[in-house]
Each structure stands twice: as structure tokens, then as C-alpha cells.
Design a protein around this motif. Structure first.
Motif, PDB file in Angstrom:
ATOM      1  N   ASP A   1     -10.482   5.390   6.049  1.00 11.76           N
ATOM      2  CA  ASP A   1      -9.054   5.385   6.348  1.00 11.76           C
ATOM      3  C   ASP A   1      -8.303   4.635   5.249  1.00 11.76           C
ATOM      4  O   ASP A   1      -8.884   3.884   4.465  1.00 11.76           O
ATOM      5  CB  ASP A   1      -8.776   4.704   7.692  1.00 11.76           C
ATOM      6  CG  ASP A   1      -9.320   5.505   8.861  1.00 11.76           C
ATOM      7  OD1 ASP A   1      -9.575   6.714   8.676  1.00 11.76           O
ATOM      8  OD2 ASP A   1      -9.508   4.922   9.945  1.00 11.76           O
ATOM      9  N   LEU A   2      -6.989   4.800   5.226  1.00 17.45           N
ATOM     10  CA  LEU A   2      -6.164   4.078   4.256  1.00 17.45           C
ATOM     11  C   LEU A   2      -6.242   2.569   4.479  1.00 17.45           C
ATOM     12  O   LEU A   2      -6.059   1.792   3.551  1.00 17.45           O
ATOM     13  CB  LEU A   2      -4.708   4.552   4.347  1.00 17.45           C
ATOM     14  CG  LEU A   2      -4.433   5.996   3.894  1.00 17.45           C
ATOM     15  CD1 LEU A   2      -2.974   6.353   4.154  1.00 17.45           C
ATOM     16  CD2 LEU A   2      -4.781   6.180   2.421  1.00 17.45           C
ATOM     17  N   THR A   3      -6.541   2.193   5.722  1.00 18.25           N
ATOM     18  CA  THR A   3      -6.577   0.774   6.055  1.00 18.25           C
ATOM     19  C   THR A   3      -7.881   0.087   5.636  1.00 18.25           C
ATOM     20  O   THR A   3      -8.048  -1.110   5.859  1.00 18.25           O
ATOM     21  CB  THR A   3      -6.392   0.572   7.570  1.00 18.25           C
ATOM     22  OG1 THR A   3      -7.349   1.384   8.269  1.00 18.25           O
ATOM     23  CG2 THR A   3      -4.993   0.962   7.993  1.00 18.25           C
TER      24      THR A   3
ATOM     25  N   GLU B   1      -4.961  -1.965  19.729  1.00 15.59           N
ATOM     26  CA  GLU B   1      -5.859  -0.811  19.759  1.00 15.59           C
ATOM     27  C   GLU B   1      -6.045  -0.167  18.379  1.00 15.59           C
ATOM     28  O   GLU B   1      -6.928   0.665  18.203  1.00 15.59           O
ATOM     29  CB  GLU B   1      -5.328   0.249  20.728  1.00 15.59           C
ATOM     30  CG  GLU B   1      -5.433  -0.168  22.191  1.00 15.59           C
ATOM     31  CD  GLU B   1      -4.761   0.845  23.109  1.00 15.59           C
ATOM     32  OE1 GLU B   1      -4.147   1.807  22.576  1.00 15.59           O
ATOM     33  OE2 GLU B   1      -4.836   0.682  24.334  1.00 15.59           O
ATOM     34  N   GLN B   2      -5.210  -0.553  17.410  1.00 17.14           N
ATOM     35  CA  GLN B   2      -5.312   0.035  16.077  1.00 17.14           C
ATOM     36  C   GLN B   2      -6.652  -0.343  15.433  1.00 17.14           C
ATOM     37  O   GLN B   2      -7.168  -1.431  15.641  1.00 17.14           O
ATOM     38  CB  GLN B   2      -4.157  -0.450  15.189  1.00 17.14           C
ATOM     39  CG  GLN B   2      -2.775  -0.132  15.735  1.00 17.14           C
ATOM     40  CD  GLN B   2      -2.544   1.359  15.889  1.00 17.14           C
ATOM     41  OE1 GLN B   2      -2.893   2.161  15.013  1.00 17.14           O
ATOM     42  NE2 GLN B   2      -1.959   1.738  17.016  1.00 17.14           N
ATOM     43  N   HIS B   3      -7.190   0.558  14.633  1.00 17.87           N
ATOM     44  CA  HIS B   3      -8.488   0.323  14.013  1.00 17.87           C
ATOM     45  C   HIS B   3      -8.489  -0.928  13.142  1.00 17.87           C
ATOM     46  O   HIS B   3      -9.455  -1.690  13.129  1.00 17.87           O
ATOM     47  CB  HIS B   3      -8.908   1.543  13.186  1.00 17.87           C
ATOM     48  CG  HIS B   3      -9.342   2.704  14.018  1.00 17.87           C
ATOM     49  ND1 HIS B   3      -9.763   3.894  13.483  1.00 17.87           N
ATOM     50  CD2 HIS B   3      -9.433   2.845  15.377  1.00 17.87           C
ATOM     51  CE1 HIS B   3     -10.093   4.732  14.459  1.00 17.87           C
ATOM     52  NE2 HIS B   3      -9.892   4.122  15.613  1.00 17.87           N
ATOM     53  N   TYR B   4      -7.404  -1.148  12.394  1.00 18.02           N
ATOM     54  CA  TYR B   4      -7.360  -2.325  11.541  1.00 18.02           C
ATOM     55  C   TYR B   4      -7.263  -3.600  12.374  1.00 18.02           C
ATOM     56  O   TYR B   4      -7.813  -4.644  11.989  1.00 18.02           O
ATOM     57  CB  TYR B   4      -6.204  -2.239  10.531  1.00 18.02           C
ATOM     58  CG  TYR B   4      -4.822  -2.089  11.128  1.00 18.02           C
ATOM     59  CD1 TYR B   4      -4.083  -3.196  11.527  1.00 18.02           C
ATOM     60  CD2 TYR B   4      -4.253  -0.828  11.293  1.00 18.02           C
ATOM     61  CE1 TYR B   4      -2.816  -3.053  12.066  1.00 18.02           C
ATOM     62  CE2 TYR B   4      -2.993  -0.675  11.827  1.00 18.02           C
ATOM     63  CZ  TYR B   4      -2.267  -1.787  12.209  1.00 18.02           C
ATOM     64  OH  TYR B   4      -1.007  -1.640  12.755  1.00 18.02           O
ATOM     65  N   SER B   5      -6.602  -3.510  13.535  1.00 20.89           N
ATOM     66  CA  SER B   5      -6.510  -4.669  14.427  1.00 20.89           C
ATOM     67  C   SER B   5      -7.877  -5.035  14.989  1.00 20.89           C
ATOM     68  O   SER B   5      -8.260  -6.202  15.038  1.00 20.89           O
ATOM     69  CB  SER B   5      -5.535  -4.386  15.574  1.00 20.89           C
ATOM     70  OG  SER B   5      -4.228  -4.154  15.091  1.00 20.89           O
TER      71      SER B   5
ATOM     72  N   PHE C   1      -2.001  -4.149   2.165  1.00 21.02           N
ATOM     73  CA  PHE C   1      -1.212  -3.109   2.829  1.00 21.02           C
ATOM     74  C   PHE C   1       0.191  -3.003   2.228  1.00 21.02           C
ATOM     75  O   PHE C   1       0.759  -3.997   1.771  1.00 21.02           O
ATOM     76  CB  PHE C   1      -1.089  -3.403   4.322  1.00 21.02           C
ATOM     77  CG  PHE C   1      -2.424  -3.557   5.016  1.00 21.02           C
ATOM     78  CD1 PHE C   1      -3.371  -2.549   4.974  1.00 21.02           C
ATOM     79  CD2 PHE C   1      -2.741  -4.718   5.716  1.00 21.02           C
ATOM     80  CE1 PHE C   1      -4.602  -2.682   5.615  1.00 21.02           C
ATOM     81  CE2 PHE C   1      -3.954  -4.872   6.359  1.00 21.02           C
ATOM     82  CZ  PHE C   1      -4.894  -3.845   6.305  1.00 21.02           C
ATOM     83  N   ASP C   2       0.746  -1.788   2.268  1.00 20.29           N
ATOM     84  CA  ASP C   2       2.114  -1.542   1.808  1.00 20.29           C
ATOM     85  C   ASP C   2       3.063  -1.272   2.969  1.00 20.29           C
ATOM     86  O   ASP C   2       4.265  -1.493   2.860  1.00 20.29           O
ATOM     87  CB  ASP C   2       2.139  -0.344   0.850  1.00 20.29           C
ATOM     88  CG  ASP C   2       1.329  -0.607  -0.414  1.00 20.29           C
ATOM     89  OD1 ASP C   2       1.403  -1.730  -0.942  1.00 20.29           O
ATOM     90  OD2 ASP C   2       0.619   0.316  -0.871  1.00 20.29           O
ATOM     91  N   ASN C   3       2.501  -0.785   4.085  1.00 22.08           N
ATOM     92  CA  ASN C   3       3.315  -0.429   5.246  1.00 22.08           C
ATOM     93  C   ASN C   3       3.783  -1.690   5.975  1.00 22.08           C
ATOM     94  O   ASN C   3       2.954  -2.471   6.460  1.00 22.08           O
ATOM     95  CB  ASN C   3       2.486   0.449   6.193  1.00 22.08           C
ATOM     96  CG  ASN C   3       3.305   1.008   7.337  1.00 22.08           C
ATOM     97  OD1 ASN C   3       4.072   0.301   7.959  1.00 22.08           O
ATOM     98  ND2 ASN C   3       3.123   2.292   7.616  1.00 22.08           N
ATOM     99  N   PRO C   4       5.114  -1.927   6.088  1.00 15.19           N
ATOM    100  CA  PRO C   4       5.633  -3.138   6.734  1.00 15.19           C
ATOM    101  C   PRO C   4       5.161  -3.294   8.183  1.00 15.19           C
ATOM    102  O   PRO C   4       4.917  -4.419   8.633  1.00 15.19           O
ATOM    103  CB  PRO C   4       7.160  -2.946   6.674  1.00 15.19           C
ATOM    104  CG  PRO C   4       7.376  -2.018   5.525  1.00 15.19           C
ATOM    105  CD  PRO C   4       6.202  -1.099   5.537  1.00 15.19           C
ATOM    106  N   GLU C   5       5.023  -2.173   8.903  1.00 16.87           N
ATOM    107  CA  GLU C   5       4.583  -2.242  10.297  1.00 16.87           C
ATOM    108  C   GLU C   5       3.135  -2.725  10.379  1.00 16.87           C
ATOM    109  O   GLU C   5       2.795  -3.564  11.218  1.00 16.87           O
ATOM    110  CB  GLU C   5       4.718  -0.874  10.965  1.00 16.87           C
ATOM    111  CG  GLU C   5       4.327  -0.889  12.445  1.00 16.87           C
ATOM    112  CD  GLU C   5       4.454   0.473  13.101  1.00 16.87           C
ATOM    113  OE1 GLU C   5       4.052   0.597  14.278  1.00 16.87           O
ATOM    114  OE2 GLU C   5       4.947   1.412  12.449  1.00 16.87           O
TER     115      GLU C   5
END
Length: 394
Positions: free
Chosen positions: A123-125, A288-292, A353-357
């Protein structure tokens, strides 16, 4: 000569180590306060205004940028000076003593990264694998200090050496994996300045100002090279003359001077600027996010498992031994304290990461996971140390 160096080692261990430990535990408490203030303000009616404060433009960049890329270089300079001290005079100066925290640190980096990649590979993460690898020295020692006089010196030294090696690992990870494009002219210019300072060191130039000026020039070129500018701090530390580590050396004086500005100004400012986390209404979805999941498992499970497992392997192979006043339960407890990522984990998050969220959510998970790991480590060590104390008295 040998006796003189041994005396200097004793002075370092008694004076500078004590000062380091005392400052770090106090700094940890200040960091907790700043983090709470930042979280409260970010989620209050002043939240938007508070967030924009850190985006205030200064010299073409935001205030947050100068804190993260400028002031944090001074934090890394202090880490470099502490690492140099450990290598020459501290626990890392004797390879037999150093192997236990070295193995523990490797385990504390590899296992969390592996757990993270288990959920994010492909994944990107996946670039966030470095996030759960780091340990926050200030917070970890701050929690350890809450246990009072029952904490044996060997445990303090083990955690300190572990965290310093851990920070070195984080620095290498930043240099190797979080550099997108290298501008070779600027990088070679930075290395040329480093070479000049190395020559100054060999020529026994023992004035601090030329090194600070050279460090500032090197930082400028490194900033524009594509490699994160904070690496400058560590490189600078190793060209500043250490001599034999006596109190008159400029390395000792600089390290002594930097403790309070870094612990009570730079790190709190970093915390205020980077923990302005907006807590969304759906925290469950965030977790629940994979990176979390990767970050949480890495810090809460990966750190103690990796630290304890690799320590056990090193001792079982006869490469080193467990100090007489420590047990495997205390090593596991320290492993949980190693799961307090905070400063370095947030720092790597900003690079990964680049995504602020994703950045906002990752910061929240880092804080939550660090809190859980810290609480488990505190109560496990409290119970273990109390039992050891009672057995010793009986």
C-alpha cells in the motif's frame, strides 16, 4: 593515562549521566503538559486559529517548518553528542556491556517495522514502517522516574543506552528511506564543509565558534540537498572535539549547555506545533485503518516483544549477560516504555506521509499507543520492582 581516562569515565557516569537523566524526566513531564494544551486548543473554538498560528509564514516558509527543519537539528545535535559520549565513555564504550542494549534496540526497531509492514506492505502507507520504530527518550525516562528510588541504576542506564541507539537507528532510517530526490551539488557541498571541520578537529582547533558557523553552513546545504537537514546535527556532533571527555572539552560544555534549551524549549515547541490533532467524530474508523493498526501493534506489541526477544537471544548465545539486579520482567517492562514513540514517531510521520488526514490520524494513534504502552510499562515495572524490593528486604 589509562587511570586518567577511567577517572573521566566515572565523572561522566556520575555527573553528566545524572544531569541527563534528571533533565530528561523533567522534560518528559513538560512535554506531557504541552501535548495536553495543544490537544485542548486544537479541539476548542480556537482550534482553527491555533492551527493557522503554526502556518505563519517566516522567510518564505511556515513557523512549523522552521521548528521541524531548523530547531530540531539542534535536538539531533544533542542526540549526537550523547551518542558520542556513550561510545567513548558510557555503556557503549565496552562492547560486552553494549551488546545487551544494542541487541535490544535492534529488536525494538525490526519487530515493530515488521508488524507494520504485515498490514501495509504494497500500500502507499508502507512508507510509514519507520513510525513505530522510534523511542522517545524524554517520555520514557519521565515515566521511569515516576517509579522513584526503587529503580536500579542499571535499569536507567539500559533504557538510556537503548533509547540512544534507537535514535541513531531512526536517524539512519530517515537518511536512507525518507529522501526522495538528492541534489548532489548541495550534498557534496555539505560534505565538503563537514570535511573541513574534520580537518579542524584533527588540527586540534578547540574553539566552538568555528564549528557552529560550519554547522550552520552545512545545515543550509543539507536543507537544499534533499536529505533531511536535521541529519546535520548528528554529523556536527562527531566532528566537534571530544578530546578525553573532560569537563573543559567543548563537546562536554556544549552538551551541558544544550540540555535545558532542548528539553524545555525546543521539544515542547515541537510538541505544541505537531500535536494540534483534531479528534474526529468517528475514532473507531480511524483506528481501523491499516496504518493505524500497524502503528498501534508496532508500539504496543512490537516494541516489548522485539526488545525482550532480542535481549534473550543475546544472553542465551553468551554474547552478554543480564545485570544481576534486573530480571526478564523488568526488561519486558522497559520494552513497553520503549513503545512510547511520540517525538521521533511524529517526526517520521511528517516525512513518511503527504496526506494531511493520514498525518493527523497517525499522530492520534501514536499518542494513544504511546499512552497505552507507557501505562502498561509503568504498572508492570512498579509491580516487579516492588516484589524485588520486598524479596531483597526479606
Amino acid at each position: 593515562m589509562r587511570k586518567s581516562i577511567k577517572n573521566i569515565k566515572n565523572i561522566y557516569k556520575s555527573d553528566l549521566f545524572k544531569e541527563f537523566f534528571e533533565n530528561e524526566k523533567s522534560s518528559g513531564l513538560v512535554l506531557i503538559g504541552c501535548t495536553l494544551i495543544s490537544l485542548i486548543l486544537a479541539n476548542s473554538i480556537f482550534g482553527e486559529q491555533y492551527h493557522h498560528t503554526w502556518l505563519t509564514p517566516i522567510g518564505g516558509q511556515s513557523l512549523e517548518y522552521w521548528i521541524n527543519d531548523g530547531l530540531m537539528a539542534i535536538f539531533f545535535l544533542l542526540i549526537g553528542l550523547e551518542l558520542e559520549r556513550e561510545i567513548y565513555l558510557g555503556e557503549l564504550s565496552n562492547i560486552k556491556d553494549a551488546l545487551l542494549p544494542i541487541f535490544a534496540a535492534f529488536g525494538g526497531m525490526l519487530v515493530p517495522a515488521g508488524l507494520y509492514l504485515l498490514f501495509n506492505y504494497g500500500d502507499l502507507t508502507q512508507r510509514g514502517a519507520g513510525v513505530p520504530m522510534a523511542t522517545d527518550i524524554a517520555f520514557a525516562l519521565g515515566v521511569l522516574s515516576l517509579l522513584g528510588n526503587r529503580v536500579p541504576l542499571s535499569l536507567k542506564v539500559f533504557l538510556t543506552a537503548l533509547a540512544v541507539i534507537d535514535d541513531l537507528g531512526a536517524i539512519l532510517v530517515i537518511a536512507a528511506f525518507y529522501t526522495k530526490t538528492i541534489f548532489w551539488t548541495n550534498l557534496l557541498s555539505a560534505l565538503a564543509v563537514l570535511l573541513v571541520m574534520f580537518i579542524m578537529n584533527r588540527m586540534k582547533v578547540h574553539k566552538l565558534l568555528p564549528y557552529l558557523i560550519g554547522g550552520a553552513i552545512m545545515w543550509y546545504f543539507m536543507l537544499n540537498s534533499g536529505i533531511h537537514a536535521t541529519i546535520t546535527g548528528v554529523l556536527l556532533a562527531f566532528v566537534i572535539p571530544f578530546q578525553h571527555g573532560e569537563k573543559t572539552s567543548i563537546s562536554y560544555k556544549l552538551q551541558h549547555f544544550l540540555h535545558k534549551p532542548v528539553g524545555f524549549f525546543i521539544l515542547p515547541l515541537f510538541a505544541l506545533a505537531n500535536t494540534a490533532i483534531v479528534l474526529g467524530s468517528n475514532i473507531g474508523e480511524t483506528l481501523e485503518q491499516h496504518y493505524s493498526i500497524g502503528i498501534a501493534l508496532g508500539l504496543i506489541v512490537g516494541k516489548p516483544v522485539g526488545i525482550a526477544l532480542f535481549s534473550f537471544i543475546a544472553v542465551s548465545l553468551g554474547l552478554c549477560k543480564l545485570p544481576d539486579d534486573l530480571s526478564w520482567k523488568t526488561i519486558i517492562g522497559v520494552g513497553f516504555l520503549g513503545g512510547i514513540g511520540f517525538t521521533m514517531s511524529i517526526f517520521i510521520t511528517l516525512l513518511a506521509f503527504d496526506n494531511p488526514e493520514i498525518i493527523n490520524n497517525a499522530k492520534f494513534v501514536i499518542l494513544l499507543s504511546s499512552l497505552v504502552a507507557g501505562i502498561i510499562g509503568f504498572f508492570l515495572l512498579k509491580k516487579t520492582l516492588k516484589r524485588n524490593h520486598n524479596e531483597k528486604n526479606n
